[in-house]
Design a protein around this motif. Structure first.
Motif, short mmCIF file in Angstrom:
data_model
loop_
_atom_site.label_atom_id
_atom_site.label_comp_id
_atom_site.label_asym_id
_atom_site.label_seq_id
_atom_site.Cartn_x
_atom_site.Cartn_y
_atom_site.Cartn_z
N LEU A 38 47.51 25.82 35.63
CA LEU A 38 48.53 25.57 34.62
C LEU A 38 48.40 24.16 34.04
O LEU A 38 48.48 23.97 32.82
N LYS A 39 48.17 23.17 34.90
CA LYS A 39 48.17 21.79 34.44
C LYS A 39 46.84 21.35 33.83
O LYS A 39 46.81 20.69 32.79
N ARG A 40 45.73 21.71 34.48
CA ARG A 40 44.45 21.11 34.08
C ARG A 40 43.36 22.12 33.75
O ARG A 40 42.30 21.75 33.31
N ASN A 41 43.61 23.42 33.99
CA ASN A 41 42.66 24.49 33.67
C ASN A 41 41.22 24.12 34.04
O ASN A 41 40.39 23.84 33.16
N PRO A 42 40.89 24.10 35.34
CA PRO A 42 39.54 23.70 35.73
C PRO A 42 38.45 24.63 35.20
O PRO A 42 37.29 24.21 35.10
N ILE A 43 38.79 25.87 34.84
CA ILE A 43 37.77 26.78 34.30
C ILE A 43 37.24 26.22 32.99
O ILE A 43 36.06 26.34 32.68
N GLY A 44 38.11 25.62 32.21
CA GLY A 44 37.67 24.84 31.06
C GLY A 44 37.50 25.62 29.77
O GLY A 44 38.15 25.33 28.78
N ASN A 45 36.61 26.60 29.73
CA ASN A 45 36.36 27.36 28.51
C ASN A 45 35.90 28.76 28.88
O ASN A 45 35.52 29.03 30.03
N GLY A 46 35.92 29.64 27.90
CA GLY A 46 35.65 31.05 28.18
C GLY A 46 34.22 31.38 28.53
O GLY A 46 33.94 32.49 29.00
N SER A 47 33.28 30.45 28.31
CA SER A 47 31.88 30.69 28.65
C SER A 47 31.53 30.21 30.05
O SER A 47 30.37 30.33 30.47
N ALA A 48 32.50 29.67 30.77
CA ALA A 48 32.23 29.08 32.09
C ALA A 48 32.30 30.06 33.26
O ALA A 48 31.58 29.90 34.23
N PRO A 49 33.19 31.07 33.26
CA PRO A 49 33.37 31.86 34.48
C PRO A 49 32.49 33.10 34.57
O PRO A 49 32.08 33.68 33.55
N VAL A 50 32.22 33.49 35.80
CA VAL A 50 31.70 34.82 36.14
C VAL A 50 32.72 35.43 37.10
O VAL A 50 33.07 34.81 38.11
N ILE A 51 33.19 36.64 36.78
CA ILE A 51 34.38 37.19 37.42
C ILE A 51 34.08 38.58 37.96
O ILE A 51 33.37 39.37 37.32
N ARG A 52 34.62 38.88 39.12
CA ARG A 52 34.43 40.22 39.69
C ARG A 52 35.14 41.26 38.81
O ARG A 52 36.26 41.06 38.35
N ARG A 53 34.50 42.40 38.64
CA ARG A 53 35.13 43.49 37.90
C ARG A 53 36.46 43.89 38.56
O ARG A 53 37.44 44.24 37.89
N ALA A 54 36.53 43.78 39.88
CA ALA A 54 37.75 44.15 40.60
C ALA A 54 38.93 43.29 40.19
O ALA A 54 40.09 43.75 40.23
N VAL A 55 38.69 42.04 39.79
CA VAL A 55 39.78 41.17 39.32
C VAL A 55 40.40 41.76 38.06
O VAL A 55 41.63 41.84 37.93
N PHE A 56 39.56 42.18 37.13
CA PHE A 56 40.08 42.75 35.89
C PHE A 56 40.78 44.09 36.15
O PHE A 56 41.78 44.40 35.49
N ASP A 57 40.28 44.87 37.11
CA ASP A 57 40.98 46.10 37.46
C ASP A 57 42.40 45.81 37.93
O ASP A 57 43.33 46.57 37.66
N ASP A 58 42.57 44.67 38.61
CA ASP A 58 43.88 44.34 39.18
C ASP A 58 44.88 43.86 38.13
O ASP A 58 46.09 43.89 38.37
#
Length: 327
Positions: free
Chosen positions: A145-165
């Motif tokens: 919420l405060k600092r968004n360490p992910i930074g930008n949309g090109s930075a993460p790789v995410i498990r498909r299971a996360v999106f299912d949830d």
């Protein structure tokens, strides 16, 4: 089935898409597919993508314009991989980026979102003297919420299971499941990361290195700070009911960090008055940025003051030039 799907949202990006796709094809981890979602382009985006489609791992989907969130949602829906990464069509990936994320997620089954730091580059792809080196460990919802360490949309790789949830069906849409909120045309990233953090038990963790090459457009650092703030406020209004106690505790400091960020963007655009206004509003909300990140806060304050003085100096009337004495 590929291990990883890389989703590339593309809207009128003929100038940069080739570099993006070449950087993905050059990944040292090769068990992937690339899904290019053409989100209603009217330029030569398809022509630029065409040579890459001879590689069976690359495929191209065209749709009517739904915005960045809608393009990502379509890519997630079409993805075959158990891991999903995103690379916007004006950004690039370091050749070892995917290898590091796959290794990281394999070793940490509780981590759902793996991300990296970013190297900023200019519109021509030249590296800038700016890097994002985010917090990598012990990341909580308050950090996001405060600092968004992910930074930008090109930075993460995410498990498909996360999106299912976090999948949901929007009452006003016939487009299937939503993962990113398509009603947002800005701040869709932070809204999604916060929803994951607040509604699931998946962890966020980063890997070392500036593995994402993030392109700053000519007006990217300074564009429309008022719109950026309005979009951020919309995220707060949407998510606040999910966890009122969390937002009551952390939102004032988060707003102060956001105002400081917008002050820096205003400085970049030469609007020192707006920058000083953002800073005053920041400290009225919370002093946390002053003691948590004193150097960055002090630099921002000084930059706003210096920019104001330079603007005043430039606007001051010049003394009259003396006429030359007759010979």
């Amino acid at each position: 089935m590929p291990r990883v799907t890389i989703v590339v949202p593309a809207f009128n990006v003929a100038a940069t898409l080739g570099d993006t796709l070449a950087s993905l094809k050059a990944q040292t981890f090769q068990d992937f597919e690339v899904v290019i979602i053409d989100d209603g382009s009217t330029d030569q985006t398809r022509d630029v993508a065409q040579p890459f489609l001879t590689d069976r791992r690359f495929w191209y989907i065209s749709q009517a314009n739904r915005g960045l969130a809608g393009a990502r949602n379509r890519g997630i829906t079409e993805a075959k991989g158990e891991l999903i990464g995103f690379c916007d069509a004006d950004d690039m990936w370091h050749p070892d980026k995917l290898r590091h994320h796959v290794k990281h997620l394999d070793k940490n089954p509780n981590v759902g979102v793996s991300y990296s730091g970013s190297q900023f580059m200019d519109a021509a792809g030249r590296p800038l003297a700016i890097k994002q080196s985010p917090r990598l460990r012990n990341v909580t919802a308050s950090h996001i919420l405060k600092r968004n360490p992910i930074g930008n949309g090109s930075a993460p790789v995410i498990r498909r299971a996360v999106f299912d949830d976090i999948a949901y069906v929007h009452h006003a849409s016939q487009s299937g499941f939503f993962y990113f909120d398509e009603t947002f045309r800005q701040s869709e990233d932070i809204e999604c990361w916060l929803r994951i953090a607040l509604l699931t038990d998946w962890g966020f963790e980063g890997v070392r290195g500036a593995l994402t090459l993030y392109r700053v457009a000519g007006d990217g650092l300074s564009a429309k700070t008022d719109r950026q703030l309005a979009s951020w406020e919309n995220v707060m209004r949407k998510l606040r009911p999910l966890h009122p106690e969390f937002f009551a505790r952390h939102e004032p400091a988060a707003r102060a960090y956001q105002m400081r960020y917008l002050a820096r963007r205003a400085i970049s655009s030469g609007d020192s008055a707006q920058a000083r206004d953002y800073l005053a509003r920041a400290w009225a909300q919370s002093k946390e940025p002053l003691w948590a990140e004193p150097i960055k806060s002090l630099v921002t304050i000084l930059a706003a003051q210096i920019a104001g003085l330079l603007k005043l100096s430039a606007a001051a009337p010049k003394p009259p030039t003396k006429a030359p004495m007759p010979k």
